[in-house]
Write a protein that holds these residues in place. Structure first.
Motif, PDB file in Angstrom:
ATOM      1  N   SER A   1      -0.728  17.684   0.006  1.00 22.51           N
ATOM      2  CA  SER A   1       0.016  17.456  -1.277  1.00 22.51           C
ATOM      3  C   SER A   1       1.455  17.428  -0.968  1.00 22.51           C
ATOM      4  CB  SER A   1      -0.308  18.576  -2.314  1.00 22.51           C
ATOM      5  OG  SER A   1      -1.758  18.259  -2.722  1.00 22.51           O
TER       6      SER A   1
ATOM      7  N   SER B   1      -7.613  12.098  -1.413  1.00 21.10           N
ATOM      8  CA  SER B   1      -8.173  11.777  -2.798  1.00 21.10           C
ATOM      9  C   SER B   1      -8.112  12.837  -3.676  1.00 21.10           C
ATOM     10  CB  SER B   1      -9.322  11.110  -2.705  1.00 21.10           C
ATOM     11  OG  SER B   1      -9.507   9.940  -2.081  1.00 21.10           O
TER      12      SER B   1
ATOM     13  N   GLU C   1      -9.387  10.993   4.294  1.00 18.24           N
ATOM     14  CA  GLU C   1      -9.497  10.253   2.971  1.00 18.24           C
ATOM     15  C   GLU C   1      -9.819  11.032   2.139  1.00 18.24           C
ATOM     16  OE1 GLU C   1     -11.341   5.962   1.351  1.00 18.24           O
ATOM     17  OE2 GLU C   1     -12.404   7.278   2.840  1.00 18.24           O
ATOM     18  N   ARG C   2     -10.962  11.960   2.278  1.00 16.05           N
ATOM     19  CA  ARG C   2     -11.439  12.782   0.916  1.00 16.05           C
ATOM     20  C   ARG C   2     -10.235  13.675   0.575  1.00 16.05           C
ATOM     21  NH1 ARG C   2     -16.379  12.169   3.847  1.00 16.05           N
ATOM     22  NH2 ARG C   2     -15.994  14.257   4.708  1.00 16.05           N
TER      23      ARG C   2
ATOM     24  N   ILE D   1       2.212  13.831   0.635  1.00 13.37           N
ATOM     25  CA  ILE D   1       2.185  12.744  -0.608  1.00 13.37           C
ATOM     26  C   ILE D   1       3.609  12.721  -1.466  1.00 13.37           C
ATOM     27  CG2 ILE D   1       0.905  11.967  -2.532  1.00 13.37           C
ATOM     28  CD1 ILE D   1      -1.580  13.237  -1.411  1.00 13.37           C
TER      29      ILE D   1
ATOM     30  N   ALA E   1       1.045  -1.177  -0.259  1.00 14.63           N
ATOM     31  CA  ALA E   1       0.138  -0.015   0.096  1.00 14.63           C
ATOM     32  C   ALA E   1       0.882   1.124   0.073  1.00 14.63           C
ATOM     33  CB  ALA E   1      -0.976   0.111   1.172  1.00 14.63           C
ATOM     34  N   GLU E   2       0.684   2.305  -0.956  1.00 10.43           N
ATOM     35  CA  GLU E   2       1.380   3.303  -0.963  1.00 10.43           C
ATOM     36  C   GLU E   2       1.208   4.096   0.410  1.00 10.43           C
ATOM     37  OE1 GLU E   2       1.464   6.759  -4.176  1.00 10.43           O
ATOM     38  OE2 GLU E   2       2.318   4.970  -4.920  1.00 10.43           O
TER      39      GLU E   2
ATOM     40  N   GLY F   1      -4.852  14.060  -5.338  1.00  6.97           N
ATOM     41  CA  GLY F   1      -4.346  12.906  -6.092  1.00  6.97           C
ATOM     42  C   GLY F   1      -3.623  11.800  -5.483  1.00  6.97           C
ATOM     43  N   GLY F   2      -3.841  11.454  -4.224  1.00  6.16           N
ATOM     44  CA  GLY F   2      -3.376  10.262  -3.477  1.00  6.16           C
ATOM     45  C   GLY F   2      -4.503   8.984  -3.593  1.00  6.16           C
ATOM     46  N   THR F   3      -4.037   7.974  -3.363  1.00  2.00           N
ATOM     47  CA  THR F   3      -4.721   6.719  -3.474  1.00  2.00           C
ATOM     48  C   THR F   3      -4.842   6.305  -1.874  1.00  2.00           C
ATOM     49  OG1 THR F   3      -4.425   6.520  -5.683  1.00  2.00           O
ATOM     50  CG2 THR F   3      -5.537   4.681  -4.411  1.00  2.00           C
ATOM     51  N   PRO F   4      -5.630   6.825  -1.219  1.00  6.15           N
ATOM     52  CA  PRO F   4      -5.490   6.367   0.566  1.00  6.15           C
ATOM     53  C   PRO F   4      -6.061   4.788   0.561  1.00  6.15           C
ATOM     54  CG  PRO F   4      -7.137   7.860   0.330  1.00  6.15           C
ATOM     55  CD  PRO F   4      -6.589   7.911  -1.254  1.00  6.15           C
ATOM     56  N   VAL F   5      -5.409   4.359   1.609  1.00  7.74           N
ATOM     57  CA  VAL F   5      -5.957   2.857   2.118  1.00  7.74           C
ATOM     58  C   VAL F   5      -6.206   2.959   3.574  1.00  7.74           C
ATOM     59  CG1 VAL F   5      -5.359   0.559   2.348  1.00  7.74           C
ATOM     60  CG2 VAL F   5      -4.744   1.526   0.499  1.00  7.74           C
TER      61      VAL F   5
END
Length: 215
Positions: A206, A22, A18-19, A209, A2-3, A25-29
């Motif tokens: 940002s 996103s 989380e929002r 990230i 997971a990144e 530009g991130g992809t949260p887990v």
């Protein structure tokens, strides 16, 4: 692998974080899996509410050790609000509660008097300007943020840092200096909520990230 992982321990405003990730530009887990947490490339530790409840929830899910293992790997971690406070040695909120011990210092109640001795409101709930302290903001999560930019605070307790060189930014609450952001190596902490701080907060997220690209 997971990144970017947001630690899910039922004690944080994880959906708004989380929002925001996103949007940036991130992809949260979202995860409470120790293996996912320890193997992440970026880690966010949120937190809302009382310190004791948050740290107990974290430990009840056996997530303290994977977070410590992650930090020892040298990868970036970002604590938000109580998530930042938990990086310290402990907090005196409703008795003493031991923290993760990653940054020397303790969390204590925000002073109830302003610099001129008059009473002011606690909790500290307001938009407050960020001011530089001992560390440069370049190449940190505050890179590109101008001195005096406002972010949203809501807290009754604040970090009192043992080594002032760990302080990245402060804010002034009626003349009382409070720790607003810290950095100790790969550890970052924000007392304010970047996910609720408009364009300034999104820029900070940002920047976090982008730390993955710099590794």
């Amino acid at each position: 692998m997971a990144e970017l992982v947001i630690v899910n321990y039922d004690a944080g405003n994880i959906r708004s974080v989380e929002r925001a990730v996103s949007v940036c530009g991130g992809t949260p887990v979202l995860s409470s899996d120790p293996e996912v947490i320890s193997s992440a490339n970026l880690l966010i530790l949120p937190g809302v509410g009382a310190f004791g409840k948050c740290i107990s929830a974290l430990r009840s899910k056996n997530l303290d050790k994977p977070i410590l293992d992650y930090v020892r790997s040298g990868k970036p971690i970002l604590g938000i609000c109580v998530g930042m406070q938990m990086l310290f040695d402990g907090s005196w909120e409703f008795g003493f509660h031991k923290g993760l011990g990653l940054i020397p210092g303790e969390v204590k109640r925000v002073p109830e008097e302003s610099a001129d001795g008059t009473s002011h409101r606690v909790p500290h709930v307001t938009w407050q300007e960020l001011e530089p302290k001992h560390q440069p903001w370049d190449d940190s999560v505050l890179d590109g943020i101008h001195f005096g930019a406002s972010c949203y605070f809501i807290h009754s307790y604040a970090a009192f840092v043992k080594d002032e060189n760990d302080v990245l930014a402060t804010c002034s609450y009626n003349g009382v200096e409070l720790c607003a952001a810290v950095r100790r190596g790969n550890l970052y902490g924000l007392q304010f909520h970047p996910e609720k701080s408009g364009s300034v907060g999104l820029k900070i997220i940002s920047n976090f990230i982008s730390l993955n690209e710099a590794q």
